[in-house]
Design a protein around this motif. Sequence first.
Motif: not given
Length: 147
Positions: A124-147
């Motif tokens: 939910x923030x572009x700043x999170x891209x600085x620390x997200x581990x692209x090697x591990x690729x942890x799954x973070x599902x979307x759990x909000x409203x879908x249309x």
Amino acid sequence: MAKTIYLASPFFDKEQVDRVARAESALKKNATASSVFSPREHQHEEFEMFSPEWRIATYNGDVDAINNADVMVAVIDYVGQEVDPGTAWEFGYAVANKIPVIVVKEKEGAVNLMMGIPLTAYLTSVEDLATYDFDALAEIPFSGEIF
């Protein structure tokens, strides 16, 4: 091993340009991102914008960059319920080619089913891209409203 990232994002107005510039900056700080291809930084200035040559060079360059990416980051902040069609196409192309997609959506609101289900991680923030581990690729599902 650090990953090659393709950054899909609209950049048609001031807010969008600011967001993608912040994403580019955050990704450059990430040790698990070896390189970042942002179409905004590859505009084929050798051709007149929107000329037939520019169109072909832009399309082929972006497709080649997606094909060579290990991971896609897709910024999908909607205008109403409308996502940028270029970003949506890039997202779908990556999913079809089994390239993991990390979605960033800073604005509140629902996500389209066709993006909310196949994503690998939802941020939910572009700043999170600085620390997200692209090697591990942890799954973070979307759990909000879908249309």
